[in-house]
Design a protein around this motif. Structure first.
Motif, PDB file in Angstrom:
ATOM      1  N   LEU A 299      55.691  14.309  45.154  1.00 44.49           N
ATOM      2  CA  LEU A 299      57.073  14.280  45.628  1.00 44.49           C
ATOM      3  C   LEU A 299      57.368  15.466  46.546  1.00 44.49           C
ATOM      4  O   LEU A 299      58.056  15.328  47.557  1.00 44.49           O
ATOM      5  N   SER A 300      56.851  16.624  46.182  1.00 45.12           N
ATOM      6  CA  SER A 300      57.066  17.815  46.996  1.00 45.12           C
ATOM      7  C   SER A 300      56.466  17.653  48.388  1.00 45.12           C
ATOM      8  O   SER A 300      57.085  18.032  49.395  1.00 45.12           O
ATOM      9  N   GLU A 301      55.271  17.073  48.465  1.00 45.33           N
ATOM     10  CA  GLU A 301      54.600  16.907  49.749  1.00 45.33           C
ATOM     11  C   GLU A 301      55.314  15.885  50.632  1.00 45.33           C
ATOM     12  O   GLU A 301      55.554  16.136  51.816  1.00 45.33           O
ATOM     13  N   ILE A 302      55.667  14.739  50.059  1.00 46.63           N
ATOM     14  CA  ILE A 302      56.211  13.678  50.911  1.00 46.63           C
ATOM     15  C   ILE A 302      57.663  13.937  51.302  1.00 46.63           C
ATOM     16  O   ILE A 302      58.123  13.425  52.326  1.00 46.63           O
ATOM     17  N   GLN A 303      58.403  14.736  50.497  1.00 48.40           N
ATOM     18  CA  GLN A 303      59.769  15.022  50.931  1.00 48.40           C
ATOM     19  C   GLN A 303      59.787  16.089  52.027  1.00 48.40           C
ATOM     20  O   GLN A 303      60.779  16.229  52.741  1.00 48.40           O
ATOM     21  N   GLU A 304      58.698  16.816  52.176  1.00 45.12           N
ATOM     22  CA  GLU A 304      58.571  17.753  53.288  1.00 45.12           C
ATOM     23  C   GLU A 304      58.008  17.064  54.532  1.00 45.12           C
ATOM     24  O   GLU A 304      58.342  17.419  55.658  1.00 45.12           O
TER      25      GLU A 304
END
Length: 211
Positions: A60-65
């Motif tokens: 989630l952290s990667e794709i929201q960035e």
């Protein structure tokens, strides 16, 4: 998401034999809160059934960035092979945690030079007028965000327009003519100090999810 404030209700004295007299403003705020808080509670309860582990949070952290990452790139960043990574992303999609993937545009380069916060008060705080107003705001492309509030005003809007002439047109010809609107107060944003779309996942994660 709603902005909430503490509502204090007067309690009746045990020996008075009278019911407590609730201020009209507090009663209205309670109605507005109950309209949405109950829905939010049940949504949050449903999400509790899906346990998010450390890898889910990293995904989630990667794709929201950067939502443009390919599955192979995402898998490499979170330490998974492609198939398990894709399965996790699909599960997060199915659970409604990932709602959509978008591209963020630069408003200044596109001529959206004026950002305004508008407080709106309705004539009456009835279910019908709330529904009418919210439907109208959903149809106004200039309205970027709309929140039902407690306190003096009923709604807080963030509006983006190209200039003050466009703002005047929006307020006079559209917003003020929306049924039920009684008062409008606007404030210009002089400078955007901080803006982000990524949620603070580490701070939001439960102690169990951080293990």
């Amino acid at each position: 998401m709603m902005a909430l404030q503490l509502l204090e209700f007067p309690l009746a004295r045990e020996d008075s034999g009278k019911a407590p007299a609730f201020p009209a403003e507090d009663v209205a705020n309670f109605r507005k809160c109950s309209r949405y808080c109950c829905i939010t509670f049940f949504i949050q309860q449903d999400l509790l059934h899906m346990h998010l582990d450390t890898i889910d949070m990293r995904i989630l952290s990667e794709i929201q960035e950067d939502a443009s990452l390919t599955n192979a790139e995402l898998a490499a960043r979170v330490g998974l092979s492609a198939s398990p990574c894709l399965a996790r992303v699909r599960a997060l999609d199915a659970a409604g945690i990932i709602t959509r993937r978008v591209a963020l545009l630069d408003p200044m380069l596109l001529g959206a030079d004026v950002s305004v916060f508008i407080q709106v008060t309705l004539e009456k705080q009835t279910e019908a007028l709330l529904d009418v107003f919210e439907a109208a705001m959903a149809g106004f492309p200039e309205v970027m965000e709309c929140y039902l509030m407690t306190g003096d005003s009923d709604y807080l809007l963030r509006v983006v327009v190209r200039d003050t002439v466009a703002l005047q047109h929006f307020i006079v010809d559209r917003l003020s003519k929306t049924r039920g609107v009684a008062n409008i107060r606007s404030s210009f944003a002089l400078k955007q100090v901080k803006y982000k779309t990524a949620l603070p996942l580490e701070e939001l994660a439960s102690p169990r999810a951080r293990r």
